[in-house]
Design an enzyme around this catalytic site. Structure first.
Site, short mmCIF file in Angstrom:
data_model
loop_
_atom_site.label_atom_id
_atom_site.label_comp_id
_atom_site.label_asym_id
_atom_site.label_seq_id
_atom_site.Cartn_x
_atom_site.Cartn_y
_atom_site.Cartn_z
N ARG A 56 0.84 -1.20 0.00
CA ARG A 56 0.00 0.00 0.00
C ARG A 56 0.87 1.24 0.00
O ARG A 56 1.84 1.34 0.75
CB ARG A 56 -0.91 0.00 1.23
CG ARG A 56 -1.73 -1.27 1.27
CD ARG A 56 -3.00 -1.16 2.00
NE ARG A 56 -3.74 -2.42 1.86
CZ ARG A 56 -4.69 -2.84 2.68
NH1 ARG A 56 -5.05 -2.07 3.69
NH2 ARG A 56 -5.29 -3.98 2.46
N ARG A 79 0.41 -6.89 12.00
CA ARG A 79 -0.29 -6.34 13.16
C ARG A 79 -0.48 -7.42 14.23
O ARG A 79 -0.51 -7.12 15.43
CB ARG A 79 -1.63 -5.74 12.75
CG ARG A 79 -1.42 -4.44 11.97
CD ARG A 79 -2.71 -3.73 11.62
NE ARG A 79 -2.42 -2.49 10.90
CZ ARG A 79 -3.35 -1.61 10.51
NH1 ARG A 79 -4.62 -1.84 10.79
NH2 ARG A 79 -3.00 -0.51 9.87
N ARG A 108 1.61 0.22 10.26
CA ARG A 108 1.34 0.77 8.93
C ARG A 108 2.58 0.69 8.06
O ARG A 108 3.41 1.60 8.06
CB ARG A 108 0.85 2.21 9.07
CG ARG A 108 0.20 2.79 7.83
CD ARG A 108 -0.37 4.18 8.09
NE ARG A 108 -1.40 4.17 9.11
CZ ARG A 108 -2.68 3.84 8.88
NH1 ARG A 108 -3.07 3.54 7.67
NH2 ARG A 108 -3.55 3.83 9.87
N GLU A 127 -7.25 -1.80 14.52
CA GLU A 127 -7.81 -2.69 13.50
C GLU A 127 -6.83 -3.79 13.11
O GLU A 127 -5.66 -3.52 12.82
CB GLU A 127 -8.18 -1.88 12.26
CG GLU A 127 -8.71 -2.75 11.14
CD GLU A 127 -8.92 -1.97 9.83
OE1 GLU A 127 -9.03 -0.74 9.89
OE2 GLU A 127 -8.95 -2.61 8.78
N SER A 183 -10.81 -6.78 8.81
CA SER A 183 -11.95 -6.07 8.28
C SER A 183 -12.74 -7.07 7.47
O SER A 183 -12.19 -7.66 6.54
CB SER A 183 -11.41 -4.94 7.41
OG SER A 183 -12.39 -4.01 7.16
#
Length: 428
Positions: free
Chosen positions: A262, A391, A277, A349, A352
């Site tokens: 990303r 994560r 991130r 998070e 999802s």
RNA sequence: GGAGGAAUACCCAAGUCUGGCUGAAGGGAAUGGUCUUGAAAACCAUCAGGCGGGUUAAACCGCGCGGGGGUUCGAAUCCCUCUUCCUCCUCCA
């Protein structure tokens, strides 16, 4: 993409529903105009094309009979020119119309809470006890660095910021998590294991909804039309692009392990430290293809599969039902799973899980037939992280840290870690 | 990277040079039927699907011979381009 006929019949209602989303609706105001123009032009050109077909047939007949057809040919020359002009107009209108449609987000499901900010998300479940520490907790980046299992500095040197080296038991932990999750999903939850390409083409990104609207979020390979995948959702969902599936294979689940990339455009300055991130991270992704009438039950099931991973790892988490403004572009309904991060004293998070209904399958043209000869219908797709591995490592390190800076390995992972129970600080 | 070849409906496959009753021959598979105690075999029949426009629904019309452009009154057939696959050479984990 949304159903054009449905919008045509319920324009005001749909516009109202979309207005609760945190999305730019672009030129949606022009829907009725463009739709009408498009249909008018189609009707007009098709009249001419019908004439052309008919007269061409007569010309062919005359030619075979060695008769003269100059008058017809002259007339058709004019008709041909008219068709050409109208086709060009039609193409312009269709491009505009299509582009507008491709930039419209999905319609929120009726069970989704209406809201303007993330504060309107609804917590629907909480699992596990938040660990109590009688020492000062370390952040995972300090734990990882001190244990010599994670190296951000050297990654910055070899590549840049937001990249990481895992080494030693850190690398092993990443691999253990990947195997543990993949085994769980294929052996207990019925998914077929898949290892997809991490590079896809433009059509695939359009199919799942990242394009055309969010091109700045993905990495594009220079001088090609290839992109690094932001999630395995893209290749796996597009696996069935342009296919009509046999209804017997539904529901069908794939679990895929892959790196995800990303660009994090627009996230500058956020989560600059640590594993939360990164530009590149590993993820186990669950994708399901289901019949329309089952998709909301399937969403609960899928979310449960992701939750199971957290439970087996003994990580405290909460489950949020996302409100209309936090749904993302493609989802009709979405749950986020947030894991407890002790050093931040908050939930972050880690998964999802979304139901896209037929939003992606209209774009990717994935259908099924209920029985031989029946009209094809759009499949519903769902996906969810099960889980994001970077994560998960962050959460494990922080939740399982000990006073001496070591980290206990959760029991379920030990078989994947060569029987090791603790990650110790290096002695030298 | 170099040189060739190919892509036609579920599968195989004609047609492409020589553009026009080919909206696509012929097989096979499939489905239905006849025959049979049942099955097989044989025989008969059906077998583009899809998308779009249109309609209350039909009728009807348009588009489809890998994708996209173009030439032409007219293209599966000619031209350009892209993609994929195959063969040979080269290289390579």
């Amino acid at each position: 993409m949304l159903d054009i006929k449905r919008i045509r019949d319920n324009y005001t209602e749909i516009k109202e529903k979309l207005s609760h989303r945190n999305e730019d609706l672009g030129t949606f105001d022009q829907f009725e105009t463009l739709d009408q123009q498009r249909r008018d032009l189609i009707a007009k050109t098709e009249v001419l094309k019908a004439e052309r077909n008919q007269v061409s047939e007569q010309i062919a007949q005359k030619k075979r009979n060695k008769e003269n057809a100059d008058a017809e040919i002259a007339h058709m020359r004019k008709v041909g020119d008219d068709i050409k002009v109208m086709d060009t107009d039609l193409r312009d209108v269709e491009d505009k119309f299509r582009d507008m449609m491709m930039r419209l987000p999905n319609i929120p499901h009726e069970s989704v809470p209406v809201g303007d900010t993330e504060d309107d998300n609804v917590e629907v479940a909480k699992w596990g006890d938040i660990p109590a520490f009688d020492f000062e907790v370390k952040a995972h980046w300090d734990l990882g660095t001190d244990l010599n299992i994670i190296d951000f500095e050297r990654a910055a040197k070899t590549t840049g910021s937001r990249f990481v080296f895992y080494r030693g038991l850190g690398a092993r932990l990443e691999r253990a998590l990947m195997s543990f999750m993949m085994d769980l999903h294929s052996e207990e939850h019925g998914y077929e294991e898949m290892l997809p390409p991490v590079i896809v083409n433009r059509d695939s990104l359009t199919g799942t909804g990242q394009l055309p609207k969010f091109e700045e979020d993905v990495f594009k390979l220079a001088d090609t039309d290839y992109f690094l995948i932001p999630t395995a959702e893209v290749p796996v969902t597009n696996f069935f692009r342009d296919e009509i599936l046999d209804d017997e294979i539904l529901p069908k689940g794939f679990s895929a392990y892959s790196a995800s990339f990303r660009s994090e455009a627009g996230s500058a300055g956020r989560d600059t430290r640590g594993l939360i991130r990164q530009h590149q991270f590993n993820k186990v992704e669950l994708v399901r293809f289901v019949k329309p009438e089952d998709s909301y039950d399937e969403l609960e099931k899928l979310t449960g599969h992701a939750e199971k991973v957290l439970q087996l790892l003994g990580l405290p988490y909460r489950k949020l039902k996302m409100c209309t403004s936090d749904l993302g572009f493609t989802a009709a309904k979405k749950y986020d799973l947030e894991v407890w991060i002790p050093a931040q004293g908050t939930y972050r998070e880690i998964s999802s899980c979304s139901n896209f209904e037929d939003f992606q399958t209209r774009r990717a043209n994935i259908r099924f037939r209920r029985e031989a000869g029946a009209k094809p219908e759009y499949v519903h797709t769902l996906n969810g992280s099960g889980l994001a591995i970077g994560r998960t490592v962050a959460a494990l390190l922080e939740n399982y840290q000990q006073a001496d800076g070591s980290v206990v390995i959760p029991e379920v992972l030990r078989p994947y870690m060569g029987g090791k129970e603790v990650i110790q600080a290096p002695t030298k």
